[in-house]
Write a protein that holds these residues in place. Structure first.
Motif, PDB file in Angstrom:
ATOM      1  N   ALA A 181       6.007  46.331 -43.969  1.00 18.03           N
ATOM      2  CA  ALA A 181       6.829  45.186 -44.371  1.00 18.03           C
ATOM      3  C   ALA A 181       5.998  44.134 -45.109  1.00 18.03           C
ATOM      4  O   ALA A 181       6.548  43.208 -45.691  1.00 18.03           O
ATOM      5  N   GLY A 182       4.671  44.264 -45.060  1.00 23.37           N
ATOM      6  CA  GLY A 182       3.794  43.330 -45.768  1.00 23.37           C
ATOM      7  C   GLY A 182       3.257  42.212 -44.902  1.00 23.37           C
ATOM      8  O   GLY A 182       2.753  41.219 -45.413  1.00 23.37           O
ATOM      9  N   LEU A 183       3.338  42.363 -43.573  1.00 23.71           N
ATOM     10  CA  LEU A 183       2.902  41.292 -42.675  1.00 23.71           C
ATOM     11  C   LEU A 183       1.442  41.461 -42.255  1.00 23.71           C
ATOM     12  O   LEU A 183       0.944  42.588 -42.164  1.00 23.71           O
ATOM     13  N   TYR A 184       0.787  40.346 -42.002  1.00 22.46           N
ATOM     14  CA  TYR A 184      -0.544  40.337 -41.403  1.00 22.46           C
ATOM     15  C   TYR A 184      -0.352  40.482 -39.900  1.00 22.46           C
ATOM     16  O   TYR A 184       0.373  39.703 -39.285  1.00 22.46           O
ATOM     17  N   THR A 185      -1.000  41.491 -39.302  1.00 21.66           N
ATOM     18  CA  THR A 185      -0.700  41.804 -37.906  1.00 21.66           C
ATOM     19  C   THR A 185      -1.839  41.407 -36.960  1.00 21.66           C
ATOM     20  O   THR A 185      -2.985  41.796 -37.137  1.00 21.66           O
ATOM     21  N   ASN A 186      -1.480  40.630 -35.957  1.00 21.25           N
ATOM     22  CA  ASN A 186      -2.425  40.157 -34.952  1.00 21.25           C
ATOM     23  C   ASN A 186      -1.923  40.594 -33.579  1.00 21.25           C
ATOM     24  O   ASN A 186      -0.809  40.260 -33.199  1.00 21.25           O
ATOM     25  N   LEU A 238      -3.841  47.726 -38.140  1.00 19.35           N
ATOM     26  CA  LEU A 238      -3.890  46.454 -37.398  1.00 19.35           C
ATOM     27  C   LEU A 238      -4.987  45.555 -37.970  1.00 19.35           C
ATOM     28  O   LEU A 238      -6.128  45.970 -38.116  1.00 19.35           O
ATOM     29  N   ASP A 239      -4.622  44.296 -38.286  1.00 25.35           N
ATOM     30  CA  ASP A 239      -5.552  43.407 -38.977  1.00 25.35           C
ATOM     31  C   ASP A 239      -6.533  42.699 -38.047  1.00 25.35           C
ATOM     32  O   ASP A 239      -7.669  42.438 -38.427  1.00 25.35           O
ATOM     33  N   HIS A 240      -6.081  42.343 -36.853  1.00 27.85           N
ATOM     34  CA  HIS A 240      -6.884  41.429 -36.034  1.00 27.85           C
ATOM     35  C   HIS A 240      -6.474  41.552 -34.569  1.00 27.85           C
ATOM     36  O   HIS A 240      -5.314  41.845 -34.266  1.00 27.85           O
ATOM     37  N   ALA A 280       9.636  39.295 -43.070  1.00 26.92           N
ATOM     38  CA  ALA A 280       8.891  39.284 -44.339  1.00 26.92           C
ATOM     39  C   ALA A 280       9.777  38.770 -45.472  1.00 26.92           C
ATOM     40  O   ALA A 280       9.341  37.968 -46.300  1.00 26.92           O
ATOM     41  N   VAL A 334       7.848  34.994 -43.721  1.00 22.45           N
ATOM     42  CA  VAL A 334       6.798  35.079 -42.700  1.00 22.45           C
ATOM     43  C   VAL A 334       5.625  35.878 -43.266  1.00 22.45           C
ATOM     44  O   VAL A 334       5.815  36.910 -43.918  1.00 22.45           O
ATOM     45  N   LEU A 335       4.408  35.372 -43.040  1.00 19.79           N
ATOM     46  CA  LEU A 335       3.195  36.058 -43.486  1.00 19.79           C
ATOM     47  C   LEU A 335       2.406  36.623 -42.310  1.00 19.79           C
ATOM     48  O   LEU A 335       1.784  37.670 -42.415  1.00 19.79           O
ATOM     49  N   GLN A 336       2.418  35.883 -41.214  1.00 19.85           N
ATOM     50  CA  GLN A 336       1.601  36.234 -40.052  1.00 19.85           C
ATOM     51  C   GLN A 336       2.488  36.689 -38.910  1.00 19.85           C
ATOM     52  O   GLN A 336       3.372  35.943 -38.481  1.00 19.85           O
ATOM     53  N   HIS A 381       2.380  37.768 -34.995  1.00 21.44           N
ATOM     54  CA  HIS A 381       1.612  37.852 -33.756  1.00 21.44           C
ATOM     55  C   HIS A 381       2.387  38.717 -32.780  1.00 21.44           C
ATOM     56  O   HIS A 381       3.513  38.374 -32.415  1.00 21.44           O
ATOM     57  N   ARG A 385       3.049  46.443 -41.022  1.00 20.77           N
ATOM     58  CA  ARG A 385       2.190  46.493 -42.212  1.00 20.77           C
ATOM     59  C   ARG A 385       2.988  46.924 -43.439  1.00 20.77           C
ATOM     60  O   ARG A 385       2.808  46.406 -44.528  1.00 20.77           O
TER      61      ARG A 385
END
Ligand code: SF4
Ligand code: SF4
Lengths: 369, 92
Positions: free
Chosen positions: A80-85, A106-108, A50, A54-56, A58, A78
């Motif tokens: 750390a501010g990340l989008y989690t897949n 969990l985002d996706h 982060a 890094v934003l995404q 996986h 989360r």
């Protein structure tokens, strides 16, 4: 060389997996459980990612659900501010765990599909009852309301199931489907004769995707990875080497792409010894094929070179034996013709058996000659 | 096309995020991070799943002292593209 910060990180939490798909993108030499990074290390790597930009994130594997600390890892990512897949086969997830992942933020979820019937899916995954379990997990995902992408992996044996896979994505409530024709790296390279689609199948898939995109507009987004060997221009691999994304292997080695270990002369740094920032900007593997200075002809003087960056380095290595060569998929490559006729031969081999991926620590099975 | 009575919302899995490394707002969605300009950020920040597109453009018009029709015209295309990717939904 001034590199920009990466947008996406693939964290291969483990190479362990209950399935043994013959096209698995994991390396032939699988990391054993004892060598995997621990919870604290992963959490630190997420924070470093982060900070790096890094934003995404996986979370992948192997099967990430085989990690007992999966929920804690999502919480840390989360925070750390990340989008989690989460990229999963669904095996190892149950109602209790899915609810815990939901609470963790969990985002996706990206759910893989080995086939649209139990017979096909269980044969390809090498796991009896896997399809039925996956369908239960898909129903729970829908009930909880996770955003879902269905990831249908297609090859000669199951390409005829593509229309049904698209229907299933809609039934599952997925907003998106990835129609991914097998890319020949990792274990798939051992299975080219068993999995290579025919040219006709590849063109049929193009047409099916085109029609479905029209009829399902606003309902289902279709991202399509066409059959590589049957194309005339290469893919922009990883969005360009060292420009967009990075991979962390289960043991902490940081790779410019998941197949990069197939390039024998590259040296990889490890997050146990160096910061992610240092590795991204200064690591020799990342700088090896950054930009265009390393290119040979015909790429060097081609006006596409900033669009596709000469295609895939690992494919150049695997097929031509030189990682700095033009991707042989490209029509301008002197090896293009040979690749296409090779693809045609592979795709008409009716006797080839599947070679399944093995488990970490086990020998690589050889085909019976 | 999004009309003045439509009530847009960001579905689960799509969210605004301030990218502190690049010093910009982004829209995070499955497999995508979309860099937002000032107008894009302003309009997405107003979307709450309760107010209609018409009400939102009126509010922005007052805030930025610009004609509402112009704001509607400029943002409808952007929102329509998000809707096609299923990064934006309309209340039934
Ligand atoms: S020659 Fe190289 S840069 Fe040009 S299209 Fe082919 S792979 Fe891309
Ligand atoms: S092109 Fe090569 S380096 Fe890039 S992702 Fe594919 S295998 Fe990896």
């Amino acid at each position: 060389m001034s590199a920009r910060p990466p947008i996406a990180m693939l964290a291969e939490l483990t190479h362990r997996c209950p399935l043994s798909c013959p096209y698995c993108s994991n390396p032939l030499e699988l990391a054993r459980q004892e060598t995997e990074l621990g919870t604290d290390d992963w959490c630190r790597v997420f924070r470093e990612a982060a900070d790096l930009g890094v934003l995404q994130l996986h979370l992948s594997g192997g099967e990430p659900a085989t990690r007992r600390d999966l929920v804690d890892l999502i919480v840390a990512a989360r925070e750390a501010g990340l989008y989690t897949n989460l990229i999963t086969s669904g095996i190892g997830l149950n109602e209790r765990r899915l609810h815990a992942l939901d609470e963790a933020g969990l985002d996706h979820i990206q759910l893989s599909l080995q086939g649209t019937t139990p017979e096909m899916a269980d044969e390809i995954g090498g796991y009896k009852g896997g399809f039925a379990r996956k369908m239960q997990v898909a129903a729970l995902i829908k009930e909880i309301g996770f955003p879902l992408t269905l990831n249908a992996v297609l090859h000669r044996r199951n390409l005829h199931q593509l229309p049904r896979a698209i229907e299933m994505a809609v039934e599952m409530g997925a907003r998106r489907i990835e129609v991914a024709t097998v890319q020949f790296h990792g274990w798939a390279l051992k299975n080219r004769d068993a999995l290579m689609p025919t040219m006709e199948q590849a063109r049929d898939a193009d047409a099916i995707v085109k029609d479905a995109r029209k009829s399902l507009k606003g309902t289902l987004v279709i991202d399509y990875v066409p059959a590589d060997y049957h194309s005339d221009f290469p893919k922009r691999c990883m969005g360009g080497w060292g420009t967009t994304g990075l991979n962390v292997a289960p043991d902490g080695e940081v790779l410019p792409c998941h197949a990069a270990q197939s390039i024998p002369h590259l040296q990889f740094d490890n997050v146990r010894e160096k910061s992610l920032n240092d590795i991204w900007y200064n690591g020799s593997a990342f700088n090896a094929y950054r930009g265009t200075d390393w290119m040979q002809e015909p790429c060097r003087s081609c006006d596409m070179k900033l669009k596709d960056f000469g295609g895939c380095r690992c494919q150049a290595m695997a097929v031509v034996g030189d990682a700095a060569a033009t991707d042989p998929v490209c029509i301008k490559s002197p090896h293009h013709g040979a690749l296409q006729s090779q693809a045609d031969d592979f795709s008409h081999n009716d006797t080839a058996d599947l070679i399944y991926r093995s488990a970490p620590g086990k020998a690589v099975p050889e085909p019976a000659e | 096309m999004i009309g003045p009575d439509d009530i847009p919302y960001l579905p689960r899995g799509v969210r605004l995020h301030f990218d502190r490394v690049r010093d910009t707002w982004v829209l995070l969605a499955p497999e995508r991070a979309i860099t937002l300009d000032q107008v894009g950020q302003a309009i997405l920040a107003e979307i709450d799943g309760a107010r209609s597109f018409g009400v939102i453009t009126q509010a922005l018009a007052a805030k930025y002292n610009a004609p509402a029709e112009e704001i509607a015209k400029d943002s409808a295309g952007f929102l329509g593209a998000l809707k096609d990717r299923r990064f934006l939904e309309l209340q039934p």
